[in-house]
Design an enzyme around this catalytic site. Structure first.
Site, PDB file in Angstrom:
ATOM      1  CD  GLU A  49       3.987  -0.643  13.149  1.00  0.00           C
ATOM      2  OE1 GLU A  49       2.757  -0.484  13.331  1.00  0.00           O
ATOM      3  OE2 GLU A  49       4.849  -0.203  13.926  1.00  0.00           O
ATOM      4  CG  LEU A  50       0.514  -7.093  12.577  1.00  0.00           C
ATOM      5  CD1 LEU A  50       0.180  -8.227  13.533  1.00  0.00           C
ATOM      6  CD2 LEU A  50       1.218  -7.630  11.340  1.00  0.00           C
ATOM      7  CG  ASN A  94      -0.342  -0.139   2.509  1.00  0.00           C
ATOM      8  OD1 ASN A  94       0.663  -0.832   2.662  1.00  0.00           O
ATOM      9  ND2 ASN A  94      -0.908   0.512   3.513  1.00  0.00           N
ATOM     10  CB  CYS A 143      -2.266   0.440   8.592  1.00  0.00           C
ATOM     11  SG  CYS A 143      -1.251  -0.680   7.609  1.00  0.00           S
ATOM     12  N   GLY A 150       2.150  -5.676   7.269  1.00  0.00           N
ATOM     13  CA  GLY A 150       1.268  -6.429   6.390  1.00  0.00           C
ATOM     14  C   GLY A 150       0.088  -7.000   7.137  1.00  0.00           C
TER      15      GLY A 150
END
Length: 480
Positions: free
Chosen positions: A251-252, A156, A286, A231
């Site tokens: 980082e989810l 992204n 996110c 992701g």
């Protein structure tokens, strides 16, 4: 863009390499061929990892001015090649060109911040003669790289989220192997080209477009003791489970909420900002606004304003200068979003705007009162889809924000200082933004989540601390 039959190479250190195997990169908007990209062989992957391990010591021994000079060079070159790189992002990602240009500017800023932080990453002195037994003693504490970093980046933000892994690593003297998303490798490969122009030790940075199988082998490779992953949640937690003995930053993402309290004076401006940052870049952020909680006293007025604002979002060809909302990354995700919308409406949600798709283009969508238990209520949409509902009081609003299993960033529109500090104290998230959408991010600030949103922090200085470990030096016999 390379649309010829000749595959684009990858980077092993500062050397471009190629191989017989390759894959296609296609535009998410119209499926046109953007480029072919070579895939490293197992032998080439081993070469890159071996060079990375060998570069660990010379990289750690670089002076502050050497690290800063390399980072400054990357920042400057990103700026000089900004339009070329922005158009590459748009081509491979489908991101509207206005947002792609913003991403390049942010990446240049990220490397500039890293250069500045490299110059002042000095550690601390602690005098110990506060006790008689420690007279003449002082502790010097500095931070050193844990080791080479495996940086796994998402599609992204194919440039700036790579920058957030590479720049802090270079700033502390840690070698880094970048694995870009398979759908968007071109921006990272351009970054690798720019890094190859610097005087950093050869082998310190490699950019390898790898398959999942080969990446899995790197996850467990002991020569890569640090993993930084951005992701999907299942993949991230799977990596942490596999690499249980490594330092892992995740980082989810999440399903970001914004609270609009009754004291906010400019409802139209808030509605327009929420609409923009809930749908821009196809909602593939996110911290894209997904849940909108509005006080019941202003709910009717605000819902009408938000519906109009979402209807005004401009969607279409991402190369068009006026387009704000591009496609999602592929048709599979577009179909998923369509089914989630249908599920929510079938469960009783009101459809206020949108709800349709054509190929990879999902219409900006607003739903009202999405029932608990539906996927739009519980999961991350990662698309231009928002839901709005009313709350009675602040107790209810904060409880509903915290009911999510995610906790990345939350926005709160309020003018009350007490409300702001209470929100900061009680909201279970990595960041609380007052008078702003949760989507906003400055690249130097700490950024990361709690709960299912991950572990660790990005933001240049915070990432530098995260991928290093402290080491204390005791000095004795000093006349303090």
């Amino acid at each position: 863009m390379n649309t010829t039959a000749q595959p684009q190479g990858f980077w092993i250190g500062r050397h471009r390499a190629t191989s017989p195997e390759s894959f296609e990169v296609r535009s998410p908007y119209d499926d046109t061929l953007v480029a072919r990209v070579a895939v490293p062989t197992d032998e080439q992957v081993e070469q890159a990892v071996a060079q990375l391990a060998a570069a660990a010591r010379p990289a750690r021994e670089l002076s502050a001015h050497q690290r800063a000079a390399a980072l400054d060079h990357v920042s400057r070159r990103l700026t000089e090649r900004a339009e070329e790189i922005a158009r590459t992002i748009t081509a491979e990602n489908g991101k509207p060109i206005l947002w792609a240009r913003g991403e390049v500017a942010r990446a240049a800023s990220t490397f500039r911040w890293a250069a500045e932080e490299a110059r002042r990453f000095s550690g601390e002195l602690q005098r110990l003669d506060t006790d008689a037994a420690s007279t003449g003693r002082m502790a010097v504490t500095r931070r050193f790289p844990i080791g080479p970093v495996l940086a796994i980046a998402p599609f992204n933000f194919p440039l700036n989220l790579v920058a957030h892994k590479v720049a802090p690593a270079l700033a502390v003297g840690a070698p880094v192997l970048v694995k870009p998303a398979s759908s968007t490798p071109l921006s990272a490969l351009l970054l690798g080209e720019i890094i190859a122009e610097t005087d950093l030790p050869d082998g310190m940075v490699s950019v390898l477009p790898l398959s999942g199988r080969r990446t899995g082998a790197l996850v467990t490779d002991p020569r890569l003791p640090v993993i930084s992953f951005t992701g999907s949640e299942p993949v991230g937690w799977g990596i942490k489970q596999q690499a249980w003995n490594k330092h892992v930053t995740l980082e989810l993402g999440g399903n970001a909420a914004v609270v609009v309290h009754e004291d906010w004076p400019d409802l139209r401006a808030a509605a327009e900002r929420i609409a923009l940052y809930g749908t821009c870049q196809g909602g593939q952020v996110c911290v894209s606004v997904q849940r909108v909680l509005v006080h019941e006293r202003i709910a009717e007025e605000f819902t009408a304003l938000l519906t109009d604002a979402i209807g005004a979002m401009r969607q279409g060809d991402p190369t068009d200068e006026d387009v704000q909302v591009g496609p999602v990354i592929d048709e599979e995700n577009a179909a998923r979003l369509e089914s989630w919308i249908e599920e929510a409406v079938g469960a009783g949600a009101g459809l206020l705007h949108g709800g349709t798709r054509k190929g990879t283009t999902v219409e900006p969508t607003l739903l009202r009162d999405v029932p608990d238990g539906t996927r739009l209520a519980e999961e991350e949409a990662f698309g231009p889809v928002l839901e709005i509902s009313a709350y009675r009081d602040l107790d209810e609003a904060l409880a509903r924000v915290n009911s999510s299993r995610f906790g990345l960033q939350v926005g709160v529109y309020t003018t009350g200082i007490d409300t702001a500090f209470r929100a900061h104290r009680e909201i279970e998230a990595g960041g609380v933004l007052i008078g702003e959408v949760p989507t906003w991010r400055a690249d130097q600030m700490p950024y990361g989540g709690t709960k299912a949103s991950g572990v660790g922090r990005e933001g240049v200085r915070y990432a530098m601390e995260d991928i290093t470990e402290s080491r204390m030096l005791l000095l004795t016999g000093l006349a303090l």
